[in-house]
Design a protein around this motif. Structure first.
Motif, short mmCIF file in Angstrom:
data_model
loop_
_atom_site.label_atom_id
_atom_site.label_comp_id
_atom_site.label_asym_id
_atom_site.label_seq_id
_atom_site.Cartn_x
_atom_site.Cartn_y
_atom_site.Cartn_z
N GLU A 138 0.78 -1.35 -0.06
CA GLU A 138 -0.01 0.05 0.10
C GLU A 138 0.81 1.25 -0.04
N GLY A 139 2.17 1.24 -0.24
CA GLY A 139 3.08 2.27 -0.30
C GLY A 139 3.17 3.03 1.14
N ILE A 140 3.15 2.23 2.17
CA ILE A 140 3.01 2.73 3.56
C ILE A 140 4.37 2.52 4.21
N ASN A 141 5.13 3.67 4.37
CA ASN A 141 6.62 3.74 4.95
C ASN A 141 6.58 3.50 6.35
N ILE A 142 7.45 2.36 6.62
CA ILE A 142 7.59 2.29 7.95
C ILE A 142 8.53 3.10 8.60
N ARG A 143 8.28 3.62 9.78
CA ARG A 143 9.22 4.55 10.43
C ARG A 143 10.14 4.00 11.54
N MET A 144 9.32 2.99 12.29
CA MET A 144 10.21 2.28 13.36
C MET A 144 9.50 0.98 13.40
N ILE A 145 10.16 -0.17 14.06
CA ILE A 145 9.63 -1.38 14.22
C ILE A 145 10.09 -1.87 15.68
N SER A 146 9.32 -2.43 16.34
CA SER A 146 9.80 -3.22 17.69
C SER A 146 8.90 -4.43 17.71
N THR A 147 9.58 -5.31 18.38
CA THR A 147 8.93 -6.53 18.42
C THR A 147 9.15 -7.26 19.87
N SER A 148 8.06 -8.24 20.35
CA SER A 148 8.11 -8.77 21.55
C SER A 148 7.68 -10.07 21.19
N GLU A 149 7.78 -11.07 22.06
CA GLU A 149 7.50 -12.31 21.62
C GLU A 149 6.15 -12.61 21.18
N ILE A 150 5.09 -11.86 21.43
CA ILE A 150 3.79 -12.10 20.72
C ILE A 150 3.28 -10.71 20.12
N LYS A 151 4.03 -10.01 19.86
CA LYS A 151 3.56 -8.43 19.15
C LYS A 151 4.77 -7.91 18.43
N ILE A 152 4.17 -7.42 17.15
CA ILE A 152 5.26 -6.77 16.39
C ILE A 152 4.40 -5.27 16.29
N SER A 153 5.26 -4.32 16.36
CA SER A 153 4.72 -2.93 16.06
C SER A 153 5.34 -2.24 15.21
N VAL A 154 4.59 -1.37 14.33
CA VAL A 154 5.42 -0.42 13.50
C VAL A 154 4.85 1.10 13.64
N VAL A 155 5.73 1.87 13.58
CA VAL A 155 5.31 3.28 13.57
C VAL A 155 5.27 3.81 12.35
N VAL A 156 4.13 4.15 11.87
CA VAL A 156 3.80 5.36 10.59
C VAL A 156 3.30 6.13 10.67
N ASP A 157 3.17 7.07 9.64
CA ASP A 157 2.58 8.42 9.53
C ASP A 157 1.17 8.20 9.98
N GLU A 158 0.62 9.29 10.81
CA GLU A 158 -0.85 9.26 11.16
C GLU A 158 -1.68 9.21 9.98
N ARG A 159 -1.56 9.70 8.85
CA ARG A 159 -2.41 9.58 7.54
C ARG A 159 -2.67 8.24 7.31
N TYR A 160 -1.76 7.45 7.81
CA TYR A 160 -1.85 6.00 7.28
C TYR A 160 -2.57 5.24 8.20
#
Ligand code: ASP
Ligand code: MG
Length: 419
Positions: free
Chosen positions: A378-400
Motif C-alpha cells: 500500500e506504499g506505507i512507509n514504516i518509520r520504526m519497528i519493535s517486536t516482543s514475543e507475541i507482538k510486532i509494532s510499527v510506527v507510521v505516519d498518522e495519515r496511514y
C-alpha cells in the motif's frame, strides 16, 4: 495473597461473579435490567456475586466537585468522596433485586473487608475476607458489592484507580474461587480491531491473558489492565460481554495447549505517541544513557527505541514518548544534542503505532514479513519497528492509520471466522 487458603481444589463452577460498568447502571431502567439479568443467572442455579461501578459520569462529577473546592484535593478525602458513587449503585441494585422477588444484600468495600494498601486513589488489593459473602450465598442471597473501593489497615476508605471495579470483580472471583468472572460492558466483547476503523472487525471467542494484556496496554480500553494481571495470576477465567445484547462475549483464559491458536488475534492502534530523533551523535559507549537519563529524570516514559549506525561512525537515535510529554522531551533533547555536538534534533508528533498481537506467533515464522509486505503493497512507509514475543509494532505516519489497520486486518484474514 487473595484467598490463598482457598486456592487449592477446583473452582466452584456454580459461583459466578458478574460486574457491571457505569453505562450498564446509568439510570434506573438499566439498573432494573441488570437486576433481571442477575436474577436470571441466579434462577439457572448459580450463586451470584454482583460488582457494580458508579452510574456513568458520576465519578467524573465527583472529581469535578472536589476540584471546585481545591485544585489538589487531599487524597484520603477524595477517596471518601469517590466511594459514594458505588455506594449509590449497590443500594439501588439491591432494592431492584428485592423488588423483583430475590433475596439480595449490598455491601461497601469496607463491609466485606477488601483490604488494600494505603496508596489513596490508586490502592492495590491485598486480601479479601470472603466469609460474610459465603454465608449470604449459602442461604440463597444475591450479594452486591461496591467496585473500585476498599479499606486499608487503618480503617480508611481507599479507591483502586479509574476502572478499578474490574479489579474488584476479579479479586472477589479469585478469593471466592468463582467458576468465571463476567465483565458486562457496552461492547459485545473484545474485537480483532476497532470496529470504527474496520467495520469487518470480528468479536473474538477466546483470547489469552497475555494477548489481552498486550492489547489493553496498546490501547484496547475494555478492561483495567490490573484486573487482567490479577486474573492471570490467580487463573480466573474472564468473560467480557455486553449488558445490552445477548452473546457469548470473549472468554479470556490461560493458553490452552490443546487449542490451536490463531497466528494473530488482534490489531491495536496507539495514537498517543510522538517520535524524537537525535541525528549524528558519536557512536561510542554511553550515548544512549546521555540521551535518555535526562528524559527519565523529567519523569517521561519512553516506549520504543531504535538506533541506527551510520557509515561515518555517527549514529541516529530515535525513541517515542507520550504526546503529552513531547514538548518537554524535545526541549531536553535539544540541550543534550548541543552538549554532544550532534548534527541535529528532529521530532514528529503526527505518528501512530500499529501492532499485531498473537500468541500463535511464538510458534510460527513469517508474521513480520507478511506484515511488512502488506504495508509495502500500500506504499506505507514504516518509520520504526519493535517486536516482543507475541507482538510486532510499527510506527507510521498518522495519515496511514486507517489504511494500515485495514490492510493488516485483511492480510492476516482477521475478517474471516477461524477454522
Ligand atoms: N467508578 C470508577 C471509575 O469511573 C470505577 C469504575 O467504574 O470501574 O473509574
Ligand atoms: Mg470500565
Amino acid at each position: 495473597m487473595i484467598g490463598a487458603r482457598d486456592r487449592n481444589g477446583p473452582p466452584d463452577v456454580t459461583l459466578i461473579v458478574q460486574k457491571f460498568g457505569g453505562t450498564s447502571v446509568g439510570d434506573i431502567d438499566r439498573i432494573r435490567g441488570v437486576a433481571a439479568l442477575v436474577g436470571a443467572t441466579h434462577a439457572r442455579g448459580h450463586e451470584v456475586v454482583v460488582v457494580v461501578s458508579a452510574m456513568s459520569g458520576e465519578t467524573d462529577r465527583l472529581i469535578a466537585l472536589a476540584r471546585k473546592v481545591t485544585p489538589r484535593p487531599n487524597a484520603r478525602e477524595l477517596d471518601v468522596l469517590l466511594a459514594t458513587g458505588e455506594q449509590v449503585t449497590i443500594a439501588l441494585l439491591g432494592m431492584a433485586l428485592e423488588a423483583q422477588g430475590h433475596r439480595a444484600r449490598s455491601y461497601t468495600g469496607v463491609q466485606v473487608h477488601i483490604l488494600t494498601d494505603s496508596a489513596h486513589n490508586k490502592a492495590r488489593i491485598l486480601d479479601i475476607d470472603g466469609d460474610r459473602v459465603r454465608r449470604d450465598l449459602a442461604e440463597g442471597t444475591i450479594v452486591v458489592v461496591a467496585g473500585f473501593q476498599g479499606v486499608d489497615e487503618h480503617g480508611d476508605i481507599t479507591t483502586l484507580g479509574r476502572g478499578g471495579s474490574d479489579t474488584t470483580a476479579v479479586a472477589l472471583a479469585a478469593a471466592l474461587k468463582a467458576g468465571e468472572c463476567h465483565i458486562y460492558t457496552d461492547v459485545d466483547g473484545v474485537f480483532t480491531t476497532d470496529p470504527r476503523i474496520v467495520p469487518e472487525a470480528r468479536r473474538l471467542e477466546r483470547l489469552t491473558y497475555e494477548e489481552m494484556l498486550e492489547m489493553a496496554s496498546l490501547g484496547a480500553k475494555v478492561l483495567q489492565i490490573r484486573s487482567v494481571e490479577f486474573a492471570s495470576k490467580y487463573n480466573v477465567p474472564l468473560r467480557v460481554l455486553s449488558s445490552f445484547r445477548d452473546g457469548g462475549g470473549t472468554l479470556i483464559t490461560a493458553e490452552d495447549p490443546a487449542i490451536e491458536q490463531p497466528l494473530i488475534s488482534g490489531i491495536t492502534v496507539n495514537r498517543d505517541e510522538a517520535k524524537l530523533t537525535v541525528l549524528g551523535v558519536p557512536d561510542k559507549p554511553g550515548i544512549a544513557a546521555r540521551i535518555l537519563v535526562p528524559i527519565a529524570e523529567a519523569d517521561i516514559e519512553v516506549d520504543m527505541i531504535v538506533q541506527n549506525v551510520g557509515a561515518d561512525a555517527t549514529t541516529d537515535f530515535t525513541f517515542t514518548v507520550h504526546r503529552n510529554d513531547y514538548a518537554r522531551a524535545l526541549e531536553s533533547l535539544k540541550r543534550v544534542a548541543a552538549e554532544l555536538r550532534a548534527r541535529g534534533v528532529e521530532g514528529d508528533d503526527r505518528i501512530v503505532k500499529i501492532s499485531v498481537v498473537g500468541v500463535g506467533m511464538r510458534s510460527h515464522a513469517g508474521i513480520a514479513s507478511t506484515m511488512f509486505q502488506a504495508l509495502a503493497g500500500e506504499g506505507i512507509n514504516i518509520r520504526m519497528i519493535s517486536t516482543s514475543e507475541i507482538k510486532i509494532s510499527v510506527v507510521v505516519d498518522e495519515r496511514y492509520l486507517e489504511l494500515g489497520v485495514r490492510t493488516l486486518h485483511s492480510a492476516f484474514r482477521l475478517d474471516r471466522a477461524p477454522g
